[in-house]
Design a protein around this motif. Structure first.
Motif, PDB file in Angstrom:
ATOM      1  N   ILE A 174       1.084  -1.752  -0.227  1.00 39.93           N
ATOM      2  CA  ILE A 174       0.163   0.111  -0.127  1.00 39.93           C
ATOM      3  C   ILE A 174       0.965   1.564   0.374  1.00 39.93           C
ATOM      4  O   ILE A 174       0.802   2.438  -0.932  1.00 39.93           O
ATOM      5  N   GLY A 175       1.865   0.605   0.738  1.00 39.11           N
ATOM      6  CA  GLY A 175       2.816   2.794   0.577  1.00 39.11           C
ATOM      7  C   GLY A 175       3.548   2.562  -0.676  1.00 39.11           C
ATOM      8  O   GLY A 175       3.907   4.186  -0.462  1.00 39.11           O
ATOM      9  N   SER A 176       3.785   1.640  -1.364  1.00 37.68           N
ATOM     10  CA  SER A 176       4.812   2.170  -2.419  1.00 37.68           C
ATOM     11  C   SER A 176       3.446   2.355  -3.776  1.00 37.68           C
ATOM     12  O   SER A 176       4.150   2.266  -5.153  1.00 37.68           O
ATOM     13  N   GLY A 177       2.214   1.460  -3.551  1.00 41.14           N
ATOM     14  CA  GLY A 177       1.901   1.722  -4.826  1.00 41.14           C
ATOM     15  C   GLY A 177       1.776  -0.092  -5.287  1.00 41.14           C
ATOM     16  O   GLY A 177       1.639   0.619  -6.554  1.00 41.14           O
ATOM     17  N   SER A 178       1.973  -0.783  -4.928  1.00 39.39           N
ATOM     18  CA  SER A 178       2.543  -1.739  -5.454  1.00 39.39           C
ATOM     19  C   SER A 178       1.390  -3.306  -5.651  1.00 39.39           C
ATOM     20  O   SER A 178       0.793  -3.411  -4.776  1.00 39.39           O
ATOM     21  N   ILE A 179       0.072  -3.064  -6.761  1.00 42.71           N
ATOM     22  CA  ILE A 179      -0.685  -3.600  -6.908  1.00 42.71           C
ATOM     23  C   ILE A 179      -0.405  -4.780  -6.513  1.00 42.71           C
ATOM     24  O   ILE A 179      -1.116  -5.547  -5.972  1.00 42.71           O
ATOM     25  N   LEU A 180       0.423  -5.562  -7.030  1.00 41.90           N
ATOM     26  CA  LEU A 180       1.272  -6.901  -7.065  1.00 41.90           C
ATOM     27  C   LEU A 180       1.443  -7.102  -5.491  1.00 41.90           C
ATOM     28  O   LEU A 180       1.136  -7.798  -5.294  1.00 41.90           O
ATOM     29  N   LEU A 181       2.565  -6.797  -5.158  1.00 43.40           N
ATOM     30  CA  LEU A 181       2.795  -6.972  -3.437  1.00 43.40           C
ATOM     31  C   LEU A 181       1.098  -7.240  -2.410  1.00 43.40           C
ATOM     32  O   LEU A 181       1.719  -7.837  -1.893  1.00 43.40           O
ATOM     33  N   ILE A 182       0.596  -6.495  -2.848  1.00 36.60           N
ATOM     34  CA  ILE A 182      -0.782  -6.409  -2.398  1.00 36.60           C
ATOM     35  C   ILE A 182      -1.699  -7.752  -2.623  1.00 36.60           C
ATOM     36  O   ILE A 182      -1.709  -8.740  -1.455  1.00 36.60           O
ATOM     37  N   ILE A 183      -1.623  -8.164  -3.723  1.00 40.35           N
ATOM     38  CA  ILE A 183      -2.140  -9.185  -4.513  1.00 40.35           C
ATOM     39  C   ILE A 183      -1.523 -10.824  -4.105  1.00 40.35           C
ATOM     40  O   ILE A 183      -2.210 -11.266  -2.983  1.00 40.35           O
ATOM     41  N   ILE A 184      -0.405 -10.800  -3.708  1.00 38.19           N
ATOM     42  CA  ILE A 184       0.655 -11.572  -3.158  1.00 38.19           C
ATOM     43  C   ILE A 184       0.406 -11.771  -1.832  1.00 38.19           C
ATOM     44  O   ILE A 184      -0.099 -12.998  -1.256  1.00 38.19           O
ATOM     45  N   SER A 185      -0.113 -10.170  -1.192  1.00 40.79           N
ATOM     46  CA  SER A 185      -0.212 -10.739   0.069  1.00 40.79           C
ATOM     47  C   SER A 185      -1.172 -11.299   0.878  1.00 40.79           C
ATOM     48  O   SER A 185      -1.979 -12.064   2.096  1.00 40.79           O
ATOM     49  N   VAL A 186      -2.073 -10.602  -0.429  1.00 44.26           N
ATOM     50  CA  VAL A 186      -4.050 -11.393  -0.110  1.00 44.26           C
ATOM     51  C   VAL A 186      -3.724 -12.643  -0.367  1.00 44.26           C
ATOM     52  O   VAL A 186      -4.581 -13.783   0.089  1.00 44.26           O
TER      53      VAL A 186
END
Length: 87
Positions: free
Chosen positions: A54-66
């Motif tokens: 969320i802090g970096s605005g990376s959608i891929l990282l958010i999807i990986i965490s979910v």
């Protein structure tokens, strides 16, 4: 160098926790405590990934965490269901 040592130590600790949680040699209270600690570590790592994403605005990282959080939830659910079925 230091990160390799930390990785090895944490891997040994987490592997020991996973093995002790499923072992009948340890009392139930210790196994439950180790299981709760293991779940807290997994949720913490997923939360950290989500925060950084969320802090970096990376959608891929958010999807990986979910996805990791959902996989952990399914794994925990199957372990609990298997344990209650064996009682």
């Amino acid at each position: 160098m230091l990160d390799d040592v930390i990785e090895i130590v944490l891997e040994l600790i987490l592997d020991g926790m996973i093995a002790a949680t499923g072992s009948k040699k340890f009392p139930m209270s210790i196994r439950i405590g180790l299981g709760v600690l293991l779940v807290a570590i997994v949720i913490g790592v997923c939360g950290l990934l989500m925060y950084v994403g969320i802090g970096s605005g990376s959608i891929l990282l958010i999807i990986i965490s979910v996805v990791l959080l959902a996989a952990a939830a399914i794994w925990i659910y199957s372990k609990v269901k298997k344990h209650t079925a064996n009682r």
